[in-house]
Motif scaffolding. Structure first.
Motif, PDB file in Angstrom:
ATOM      1  N   ASP A  76      11.922  38.184  37.404  1.00 20.01           N
ATOM      2  CA  ASP A  76      12.150  36.805  37.828  1.00 20.01           C
ATOM      3  C   ASP A  76      11.658  35.823  36.766  1.00 20.01           C
ATOM      4  O   ASP A  76      11.284  36.201  35.668  1.00 20.01           O
ATOM      5  CB  ASP A  76      11.483  36.550  39.185  1.00 20.01           C
ATOM      6  CG  ASP A  76       9.976  36.796  39.146  1.00 20.01           C
ATOM      7  OD1 ASP A  76       9.408  36.917  38.035  1.00 20.01           O
ATOM      8  OD2 ASP A  76       9.362  36.867  40.218  1.00 20.01           O
ATOM      9  N   ARG A  77      11.651  34.543  37.127  1.00 22.89           N
ATOM     10  CA  ARG A  77      11.279  33.491  36.173  1.00 22.89           C
ATOM     11  C   ARG A  77       9.836  33.662  35.706  1.00 22.89           C
ATOM     12  O   ARG A  77       9.520  33.433  34.536  1.00 22.89           O
ATOM     13  CB  ARG A  77      11.473  32.111  36.803  1.00 22.89           C
ATOM     14  CG  ARG A  77      11.284  30.957  35.836  1.00 22.89           C
ATOM     15  CD  ARG A  77      11.718  29.662  36.502  1.00 22.89           C
ATOM     16  NE  ARG A  77      11.574  28.515  35.624  1.00 22.89           N
ATOM     17  CZ  ARG A  77      10.442  27.837  35.466  1.00 22.89           C
ATOM     18  NH1 ARG A  77       9.355  28.210  36.132  1.00 22.89           N
ATOM     19  NH2 ARG A  77      10.394  26.785  34.656  1.00 22.89           N
ATOM     20  N   SER A  90      23.834  37.798  29.460  1.00 21.48           N
ATOM     21  CA  SER A  90      24.112  37.588  30.875  1.00 21.48           C
ATOM     22  C   SER A  90      22.819  37.376  31.654  1.00 21.48           C
ATOM     23  O   SER A  90      21.741  37.821  31.242  1.00 21.48           O
ATOM     24  CB  SER A  90      24.847  38.800  31.447  1.00 21.48           C
ATOM     25  OG  SER A  90      23.994  39.935  31.465  1.00 21.48           O
ATOM     26  N   LYS A  91      22.950  36.700  32.790  1.00 23.03           N
ATOM     27  CA  LYS A  91      21.793  36.534  33.668  1.00 23.03           C
ATOM     28  C   LYS A  91      21.328  37.892  34.201  1.00 23.03           C
ATOM     29  O   LYS A  91      20.134  38.096  34.431  1.00 23.03           O
ATOM     30  CB  LYS A  91      22.137  35.591  34.825  1.00 23.03           C
ATOM     31  CG  LYS A  91      22.298  34.149  34.403  1.00 23.03           C
ATOM     32  CD  LYS A  91      22.326  33.195  35.587  1.00 23.03           C
ATOM     33  CE  LYS A  91      23.607  33.311  36.368  1.00 23.03           C
ATOM     34  NZ  LYS A  91      23.679  32.309  37.462  1.00 23.03           N
ATOM     35  N   GLY A  94      20.332  28.591  31.721  1.00 24.31           N
ATOM     36  CA  GLY A  94      20.140  27.960  30.419  1.00 24.31           C
ATOM     37  C   GLY A  94      19.750  28.956  29.345  1.00 24.31           C
ATOM     38  O   GLY A  94      20.255  28.899  28.221  1.00 24.31           O
ATOM     39  N   VAL A  95      18.829  29.858  29.695  1.00 30.74           N
ATOM     40  CA  VAL A  95      18.399  30.874  28.725  1.00 30.74           C
ATOM     41  C   VAL A  95      19.553  31.807  28.388  1.00 30.74           C
ATOM     42  O   VAL A  95      19.782  32.147  27.218  1.00 30.74           O
ATOM     43  CB  VAL A  95      17.201  31.677  29.268  1.00 30.74           C
ATOM     44  CG1 VAL A  95      16.862  32.837  28.331  1.00 30.74           C
ATOM     45  CG2 VAL A  95      15.984  30.772  29.434  1.00 30.74           C
ATOM     46  N   ALA A  96      20.295  32.244  29.401  1.00 28.14           N
ATOM     47  CA  ALA A  96      21.430  33.137  29.166  1.00 28.14           C
ATOM     48  C   ALA A  96      22.458  32.485  28.248  1.00 28.14           C
ATOM     49  O   ALA A  96      22.993  33.120  27.334  1.00 28.14           O
ATOM     50  CB  ALA A  96      22.070  33.521  30.494  1.00 28.14           C
ATOM     51  N   GLN A 124      14.710  32.155  21.962  1.00 27.54           N
ATOM     52  CA  GLN A 124      15.582  31.110  22.487  1.00 27.54           C
ATOM     53  C   GLN A 124      14.970  30.453  23.720  1.00 27.54           C
ATOM     54  O   GLN A 124      15.065  29.229  23.900  1.00 27.54           O
ATOM     55  CB  GLN A 124      16.962  31.692  22.826  1.00 27.54           C
ATOM     56  CG  GLN A 124      17.789  32.088  21.628  1.00 27.54           C
ATOM     57  CD  GLN A 124      18.136  30.907  20.739  1.00 27.54           C
ATOM     58  OE1 GLN A 124      18.356  29.794  21.212  1.00 27.54           O
ATOM     59  NE2 GLN A 124      18.166  31.147  19.436  1.00 27.54           N
ATOM     60  N   ALA A 125      14.336  31.256  24.570  1.00 24.96           N
ATOM     61  CA  ALA A 125      13.699  30.703  25.769  1.00 24.96           C
ATOM     62  C   ALA A 125      12.551  29.775  25.386  1.00 24.96           C
ATOM     63  O   ALA A 125      12.380  28.696  25.979  1.00 24.96           O
ATOM     64  CB  ALA A 125      13.193  31.842  26.657  1.00 24.96           C
ATOM     65  N   LEU A 126      11.774  30.175  24.389  1.00 29.36           N
ATOM     66  CA  LEU A 126      10.670  29.325  23.928  1.00 29.36           C
ATOM     67  C   LEU A 126      11.203  28.026  23.338  1.00 29.36           C
ATOM     68  O   LEU A 126      10.644  26.949  23.572  1.00 29.36           O
ATOM     69  CB  LEU A 126       9.834  30.074  22.886  1.00 29.36           C
ATOM     70  CG  LEU A 126       8.960  31.210  23.428  1.00 29.36           C
ATOM     71  CD1 LEU A 126       8.440  32.083  22.292  1.00 29.36           C
ATOM     72  CD2 LEU A 126       7.792  30.665  24.250  1.00 29.36           C
ATOM     73  N   ARG A 127      12.286  28.112  22.594  1.00 31.37           N
ATOM     74  CA  ARG A 127      12.862  26.900  22.008  1.00 31.37           C
ATOM     75  C   ARG A 127      13.397  25.960  23.093  1.00 31.37           C
ATOM     76  O   ARG A 127      13.233  24.727  23.000  1.00 31.37           O
ATOM     77  CB  ARG A 127      13.987  27.305  21.048  1.00 31.37           C
ATOM     78  CG  ARG A 127      14.681  26.158  20.337  1.00 31.37           C
ATOM     79  CD  ARG A 127      13.735  25.173  19.707  1.00 31.37           C
ATOM     80  NE  ARG A 127      12.712  25.805  18.883  1.00 31.37           N
ATOM     81  CZ  ARG A 127      11.634  25.181  18.438  1.00 31.37           C
ATOM     82  NH1 ARG A 127      11.407  23.924  18.759  1.00 31.37           N
ATOM     83  NH2 ARG A 127      10.749  25.819  17.686  1.00 31.37           N
ATOM     84  N   LEU A 128      14.007  26.526  24.130  1.00 32.22           N
ATOM     85  CA  LEU A 128      14.473  25.698  25.251  1.00 32.22           C
ATOM     86  C   LEU A 128      13.302  24.956  25.891  1.00 32.22           C
ATOM     87  O   LEU A 128      13.418  23.776  26.245  1.00 32.22           O
ATOM     88  CB  LEU A 128      15.151  26.575  26.303  1.00 32.22           C
ATOM     89  CG  LEU A 128      16.637  26.870  26.170  1.00 32.22           C
ATOM     90  CD1 LEU A 128      17.069  27.785  27.311  1.00 32.22           C
ATOM     91  CD2 LEU A 128      17.458  25.596  26.171  1.00 32.22           C
ATOM     92  N   LEU A 129      12.188  25.658  26.063  1.00 35.54           N
ATOM     93  CA  LEU A 129      11.012  25.059  26.684  1.00 35.54           C
ATOM     94  C   LEU A 129      10.497  23.907  25.842  1.00 35.54           C
ATOM     95  O   LEU A 129      10.136  22.846  26.366  1.00 35.54           O
ATOM     96  CB  LEU A 129       9.926  26.116  26.862  1.00 35.54           C
ATOM     97  CG  LEU A 129       8.633  25.666  27.541  1.00 35.54           C
ATOM     98  CD1 LEU A 129       8.899  25.283  28.991  1.00 35.54           C
ATOM     99  CD2 LEU A 129       7.584  26.759  27.477  1.00 35.54           C
TER     100      LEU A 129
END
Length: 221
Positions: free
Chosen positions: A61-62, A51-52, A43-45, A26-31
């Motif tokens: 961290d990021r 949860s964050k 956004g990733v959460a 999901q994080a890769l798709r957001l990017l």
């Protein structure tokens, strides 16, 4: 929050759970869809329905999240695993083709192109922190595992070379050529990655295969 800080620098993608891998997807798709600004913990959460606090616990961290994303993406390029299998000419060929096809598919994918374009854009601004992560957690992870494969081929008496690094980079050049650069510039890429992979592996084995391997190879049609 300090108790949750973790380091993913020495973790392999195989150590992540299926749930963590789904979050990384999901994080890769957001990017890809939204660029660097879209890659926030909130956004990733939200996209991954977690949860964050979980993100921070799993990846830190990021930068830790980015490191895990890159390592996970690199893990999609499969190589020979030392599981007791004794390599033959046929199995070495098959493992090399799988590696080559996976490498082409990953490099030509939206995720790889987005990550590399983002790293290039960062270079003048902050020394390309992302670029360093792409090298350390991406390219070098792929290189290390692929060199393990060709070392196994040498030990099995199927490959001959004095310098494993040189042999591997010959293979890499045969597979990729200038494809990645052209795609970063907007080219459509290779239409048939399977054919390109087969051609690259055949050329590599002709260059580095032992007499035993060459005798077992089918004639070029």
């Amino acid at each position: 929050m300090g108790a949750y800080v973790v380091s993913v620098e020495n973790l392999e993608p195989s150590e992540f759970s299926p749930r963590q891998n789904a979050v990384l997807e999901q994080a890769l798709r957001l990017l890809v869809d939204g660029g660097e600004k879209a890659l926030t913990t909130s956004g990733v959460a939200r996209a991954a329905n977690c949860s964050k606090e979980s993100l921070y616990k799993w990846f830190g961290d990021r930068d830790g999240l980015l490191s895990a994303m890159i390592a996970y993406q690199a893990s999609k390029v499969r190589t020979f695993e030392r599981n007791g299998e004794r390599l033959t000419t046929a199995s070495l060929h098959d493992h090399l083709v799988i590696f080559s096809r996976d490498l082409l598919d990953v490099l030509a994918g939206d995720v790889s192109l987005a990550l590399n374009r983002l790293a290039i854009g960062q270079s003048p601004r902050d020394g390309s922190k992302l670029g360093k992560l792409l090298l350390e957690r991406g390219r070098r992870q792929i290189d290390r595992r692929a060199m393990g494969l060709i070392d196994s081929g040498k030990r099995a008496g199927l490959l001959r070379f004095f310098d494993a690094d040189e042999a591997y980079h010959t293979l890499y050049g045969l597979i990729v050529s200038d494809l990645h650069v052209r795609m970063l510039l907007g080219d459509t890429g290779v239409k048939d990655t399977g054919r390109q992979a087969e051609r690259a592996v055949t050329s590599f084995l002709r260059l580095y295969g032992t007499e035993k391997a060459l005798a077992d190879m089918p004639p070029i049609g």
